[in-house]
Design an enzyme around this catalytic site. Structure first.
Site: not given
Ligand code: RIB
Length: 318
Positions: A17, A46, A194, A260-262, A297
């Protein structure tokens, strides 16, 4: 060979990113002065692996990532950072013909973001990656999937893992313009859209708990076994196929909503890998997502288990 440890496997994208912060985001054709920038690990696959790795530290749960990076400096950076989170990268492949994926991210003063992803090696992921990760998919306790790699590969990974007994969690992000493949609906144990993804998939905006419940019914009717509608500052609506409920939002001060979703999905996987009941797993996921918004981040915003436990203790569900 029996698998002694529960395994959380993320099969999906790896990005670096490139993030710029500015008081406000530029309009089309406009240039604005920014305040800072960072070049860090990202990508939904990741991020979910990294966040699960951080939560799982010392828990006895193994976390691994399958996907593709290029043979370039961004690929090497992604490897280094993922290792720092304790993620096993044995199933990760390198592609000599493709660049590592990148995401160009703008973040404004209120923490809102806009993201352009250039998929690179992620978009070359196919069924050969599923074959290469076969042993891992068959050993997985929880499989985390997203939509930054082609859906045919997502479907093949879901089929393989699910047939071997994994719980398959799909984060339908980014929102699929043309919907999901018909066969994919039936290979998903838990779908976690979401608000915008819910609208994209159902045509219904989950502005209230009642609206979210209607959207969840539509999604269940398509073949998924359970649905969590992430309603942002309105909390989470969940339906496990039998029972449903609403998990209230945590009271936090967000500074950056990227990933946040990740982190939510990583928290869900961590809880499920420990055999937590569904409503408790939703609460843990929700705390992980909330805490991620209080840090800057993507992967770097992932909370440690101690922080999650402290937030849940400080703000118990009513
Ligand atoms: O979900 C967030 C991610 O979406 C970011 O880290 C970016 O790489 C995009 O893929």
């Amino acid at each position: 060979m029996p698998n002694a440890k529960p395994l959380i496997l993320s099969f999906g994208s790896i990005n670096i990113d490139v993030t710029a912060r500015a008081a406000r985001l530029p309009r089309p054709g406009e240039t604005v002065h920014g305040e800072s920038y960072a070049v860090m690990l990202g990508g939904k696959g990741s991020n979910q692996a990294a966040a699960a790795g951080r939560l799982a530290a010392g828990s006895g749960i193994q976390v691994a990532l399958a996907g593709r990076i290029g043979q370039d400096s961004f690929g090497a950076q992604a490897r280094r950072e993922l290792e720092r989170f304790g993620v096993d990268l044995t199933p990760l492949r390198e592609d000599a013909a493709q660049a590592t994926g990148i995401a160009l991210i703008g973040i404004d003063g209120s923490g809102e973001n806009c993201i352009t992803v250039v998929g690179g090696a992620n978009m070359a992921v196919d069924e050969t990656d599923v074959d290469a990760a076969s042993d891992w998919l068959e050993r997985a306790t929880v499989l985390l999937l997203q939509l930054e790699v082609p859906q045919q590969a997502v479907l093949a990974a879901a089929r393989k893992a699910r047939a071997a007994g994994a719980v398959v969690v799909l984060d339908p992000a980014p929102a699929p313009e043309h919907g999901l493949l018909d066969a994919l609906w039936h290979e998903i144990d838990i779908l976690t859209p979401n608000e915008s993804e819910t609208f994209q998939l159902t045509g219904l905006r989950p502005d209230t708990v009642e609206d979210a419940a209607k959207a969840a019914e539509v999604l269940l009717a398509r073949g998924v076994k359970a649905v969590l509608v992430k309603m942002g500052s309105r909390g989470v609506f969940w339906h496990d196929g039998t029972q449903s409920g609403h998990s209230a939002p945590f009271r936090i001060e967000p500074v950056d909503t990227v990933a946040a979703g990740d982190c939510f999905n990583a928290g869900l996987a961590f809880a499920l890998a420990q055999g937590k009941p569904f409503p408790e797993a939703v609460r843990i996921a929700s705390a992980c997502g909330a805490l991620a918004t209080t840090r800057h981040g993507a992967a770097d915003a992932a909370p440690e288990w101690e922080a999650v436990a402290a937030l849940m203790a400080a703000q118990p569900e009513a």
